[in-house]
Motif scaffolding. Structure first.
Motif, PDB file in Angstrom:
ATOM      1  N   ASN A 165       0.816  -1.489   0.109  1.00  0.00           N
ATOM      2  CA  ASN A 165      -0.159  -0.205   0.218  1.00  0.00           C
ATOM      3  C   ASN A 165       1.036   1.174   0.009  1.00  0.00           C
ATOM      4  OD1 ASN A 165      -2.417   1.615   0.079  1.00  0.00           O
ATOM      5  ND2 ASN A 165      -2.140   1.673   1.933  1.00  0.00           N
ATOM      6  N   GLN A 171      -4.125   7.090  -2.493  1.00  0.00           N
ATOM      7  CA  GLN A 171      -3.595   5.699  -2.540  1.00  0.00           C
ATOM      8  C   GLN A 171      -2.704   6.265  -3.686  1.00  0.00           C
ATOM      9  OE1 GLN A 171      -4.318   2.637  -1.571  1.00  0.00           O
ATOM     10  NE2 GLN A 171      -4.835   4.513   0.439  1.00  0.00           N
ATOM     11  N   GLN A 180       0.541   5.476  -0.146  1.00  0.00           N
ATOM     12  CA  GLN A 180      -0.242   6.526   0.389  1.00  0.00           C
ATOM     13  C   GLN A 180       0.834   7.851   0.313  1.00  0.00           C
ATOM     14  OE1 GLN A 180      -2.429   5.679   4.302  1.00  0.00           O
ATOM     15  NE2 GLN A 180      -4.056   5.006   2.526  1.00  0.00           N
TER      16      GLN A 180
END
Length: 115
Positions: free
Chosen positions: A20, A35, A22
């Motif tokens: 992930n 994102q 961000q």
């Protein structure tokens, strides 16, 4: 003098592969982090006359998205180079190389899809 901060948070899985990404900017209008599936960060070290870079992508990044990302990045780099130097002949060559890359990618994808 004003200061702006860009924060990039990368969550890693057990194998230390990005799962992930961000990011957010302190002077942006976003209320929460956005994102991203990939990022490329390049910094110029003037003392060493060398580029420092970080390039990461998540497992969610598809091959066609990677090709789009690289094509758009190469085109943006050409635009930036032209704004900074006014060397339109070199910029045209950079953009032609980016277009050739993308066209070749599409041809390879077509071959793979037929197989």
């Amino acid at each position: 003098m004003a200061t702006s901060t860009i924060q990039i948070d990368v969550e890693l899985d057990e194998q230390k592969v990005p799962s992930n990404i961000q990011w957010q900017a302190s002077d942006g209008s976003m209320e929460r982090p956005l994102q991203a599936k990939a990022f490329i960060l390049s910094l110029w070290d003037g003392a060493d006359k060398s580029a420092l870079r970080i390039d990461l992508w998540t497992q969610k990044m598809m091959v066609d998205e990677m090709a789009d990302f690289y094509f758009q990045t190469m085109m943006t780099m050409a635009d930036t180079f032209e704004r900074a130097t006014r060397m339109t002949e070199l910029t045209s060559g950079m953009k032609a190389a980016a277009q050739q890359f993308y066209q070749k990618f599409q041809e390879l994808q077509m071959k793979e899809n037929k197989a």
